[in-house]
Motif scaffolding. Sequence first.
Motif, PDB file in Angstrom:
ATOM      1  N   PRO A 226       0.845  -1.197   0.000  1.00  0.00           N
ATOM      2  CA  PRO A 226       0.000   0.000   0.000  1.00  0.00           C
ATOM      3  C   PRO A 226       0.875   1.240   0.000  1.00  0.00           C
ATOM      4  N   TYR A 227       0.297   2.389  -0.381  1.00  0.00           N
ATOM      5  CA  TYR A 227       1.048   3.631  -0.302  1.00  0.00           C
ATOM      6  C   TYR A 227       0.502   4.405   0.900  1.00  0.00           C
ATOM      7  N   CYS A 228       0.297   5.684   0.779  1.00  0.00           N
ATOM      8  CA  CYS A 228      -0.171   6.494   1.903  1.00  0.00           C
ATOM      9  C   CYS A 228      -1.698   6.557   1.924  1.00  0.00           C
ATOM     10  N   PHE A 229      -2.266   6.830   3.098  1.00  0.00           N
ATOM     11  CA  PHE A 229      -3.719   6.927   3.187  1.00  0.00           C
ATOM     12  C   PHE A 229      -4.194   8.170   2.433  1.00  0.00           C
ATOM     13  N   SER A 230      -5.417   8.086   1.914  1.00  0.00           N
ATOM     14  CA  SER A 230      -5.990   9.217   1.182  1.00  0.00           C
ATOM     15  C   SER A 230      -6.923  10.041   2.057  1.00  0.00           C
ATOM     16  N   SER A 231      -7.570   9.408   3.049  1.00  0.00           N
ATOM     17  CA  SER A 231      -8.426  10.142   3.974  1.00  0.00           C
ATOM     18  C   SER A 231      -8.452   9.422   5.312  1.00  0.00           C
ATOM     19  N   HIS A 232      -8.851  10.154   6.337  1.00  0.00           N
ATOM     20  CA  HIS A 232      -8.881   9.575   7.678  1.00  0.00           C
ATOM     21  C   HIS A 232     -10.035  10.179   8.465  1.00  0.00           C
ATOM     22  N   GLU A 233     -10.493   9.446   9.466  1.00  0.00           N
ATOM     23  CA  GLU A 233     -11.491   9.949  10.411  1.00  0.00           C
ATOM     24  C   GLU A 233     -11.142   9.415  11.787  1.00  0.00           C
ATOM     25  N   ILE A 234     -10.846  10.311  12.713  1.00  0.00           N
ATOM     26  CA  ILE A 234     -10.581   9.914  14.091  1.00  0.00           C
ATOM     27  C   ILE A 234     -11.926   9.721  14.788  1.00  0.00           C
ATOM     28  N   LEU A 235     -12.180   8.513  15.273  1.00  0.00           N
ATOM     29  CA  LEU A 235     -13.468   8.153  15.853  1.00  0.00           C
ATOM     30  C   LEU A 235     -13.469   8.234  17.372  1.00  0.00           C
ATOM     31  N   ASP A 236     -12.350   7.911  17.997  1.00  0.00           N
ATOM     32  CA  ASP A 236     -12.212   7.994  19.458  1.00  0.00           C
ATOM     33  C   ASP A 236     -10.862   8.627  19.758  1.00  0.00           C
ATOM     34  N   ASN A 237     -10.830   9.508  20.770  1.00  0.00           N
ATOM     35  CA  ASN A 237      -9.570  10.193  21.052  1.00  0.00           C
ATOM     36  C   ASN A 237      -9.389  10.423  22.546  1.00  0.00           C
ATOM     37  N   GLY A 238      -9.351   9.306  23.298  1.00  0.00           N
ATOM     38  CA  GLY A 238      -9.062   9.355  24.711  1.00  0.00           C
ATOM     39  C   GLY A 238     -10.302   9.585  25.555  1.00  0.00           C
ATOM     40  N   PRO A 239     -10.150   9.415  26.864  1.00  0.00           N
ATOM     41  CA  PRO A 239      -8.869   9.199  27.558  1.00  0.00           C
ATOM     42  C   PRO A 239      -8.318   7.776  27.515  1.00  0.00           C
ATOM     43  N   LEU A 240      -9.160   6.758  27.235  1.00  0.00           N
ATOM     44  CA  LEU A 240      -8.728   5.364  27.354  1.00  0.00           C
ATOM     45  C   LEU A 240      -8.520   4.663  26.021  1.00  0.00           C
ATOM     46  N   ARG A 241      -9.020   5.222  24.931  1.00  0.00           N
ATOM     47  CA  ARG A 241      -8.916   4.552  23.629  1.00  0.00           C
ATOM     48  C   ARG A 241      -8.787   5.587  22.518  1.00  0.00           C
ATOM     49  N   PHE A 242      -7.944   5.232  21.537  1.00  0.00           N
ATOM     50  CA  PHE A 242      -7.845   5.978  20.283  1.00  0.00           C
ATOM     51  C   PHE A 242      -8.280   5.054  19.157  1.00  0.00           C
ATOM     52  N   THR A 243      -9.128   5.573  18.247  1.00  0.00           N
ATOM     53  CA  THR A 243      -9.565   4.805  17.089  1.00  0.00           C
ATOM     54  C   THR A 243      -9.548   5.712  15.865  1.00  0.00           C
ATOM     55  N   VAL A 244      -9.012   5.184  14.756  1.00  0.00           N
ATOM     56  CA  VAL A 244      -9.014   5.925  13.502  1.00  0.00           C
ATOM     57  C   VAL A 244      -9.416   4.998  12.365  1.00  0.00           C
TER      58      VAL A 244
END
Length: 396
Positions: A226-244
């Motif tokens: 794969p190359y680089c991502f084209s888009s992203h969405e951060i779904l969770d950002n702390g305090p206990l979990r990060f999700t993208v």
Amino acid sequence: MHKLLQHHPLVLLLALLHTASATAQTVRVEVDNPTDDFRQEIIEVSADTVQQRLHSAGPWRLLDAAGLDVPMQITHDRRLLIDASVRPHGQARFTIISGQPPQFPDVCHGALHPERKDDLAWENDRGAYRVYGPALQRTGERSFGIDVWTKNTPELVVDQRYYIEDVVMMPIVDSLRRIDRHRGDSLYRTISYHHDHGRGLDPYKVGATLGCGAPALMVGDSICYPYCFSSHEILDNGPLRFTVHLIYNTATIGSDKVTEHRLITLDKGANFNRMTVWYEGLAHDVKLCSGVVIHEEDTLSVVLGKNYVHYADPTDNPPVINAQLYVAALFPEGQVETRRAHGHALGIVSPYRGQPYTYYFGSAWSRYDVRSQREWQARIDWYLNAFAKPLTVTLK
């Protein structure tokens, strides 16, 4: 009770508080450990179920067995997260009540960094990771995999590293190098996150590889990187979990036009990220692989297990850094072949036709929480045992 005390204001207040506490809605959470190992991990309960039982949409407080507030998080998919520690064959109890919780510091956090060519970087109290974005792809630089940054502090450090080096100092370094190359290089070593200043560094070589745990499709015996991502969405950002959620540019795999999706989750206290990958448009059987790159400075410290691969990476400058970075990919869902191929230790799933597949990738550092590769093996065994025998969570 004496008649004079029956109507005392303090007594009336205590009686009212007692009545209110006896009738207040609460949800009790019991977490049981069925294993011989001490367990500390993030557990989940349904936020919708808690809402129904409390008759309240929030806010809520989470209390431990001593009645003290402890951190919790409600995720994008309505899971309520609790950081539970449970003795072997023991039980931990928590209580959820309505009320405004106190503020707790984030342990997991991630962000896009356009100041460094659209890096998407995230961290927890164990380590940090990054993937490369569209601005870097436009430069033509070939960086495909997942990068690892070390840290030896539970504090968040990634945003600070980017700000100090890429925003504040690099313009000064570049100007000074034009005047005096030696002085410019000296200043760079003083501030760069490629050198350890006591809190960790970026010591990992990625380039045109999978790095630590990137997924890729295989046609025949060839890896379609794969190359680089084209888009992203951060779904969770702390305090206990990060999700993208990451989406990659459509690529041609055989005769199929394929779009790759990744859902990456990192919890507090975890050495491993959870990766769920799937591909839209894949209509023919191929292979799915992931793993870790093997560097020529050390081709011997590779371990292939039944459902994992791991490696003691020598870092990008062994004589200077003089430490080891432990990396691994775990495949607890099974149905995987592990082998060395194309300069990697790989886990290969075959046949594969684009359906969601979940595995784990992660790291540790010899100057922080894992001192040797033998200890890294023990950490991996502990994680795999935890996947096989999850904690039991009951709501009452």
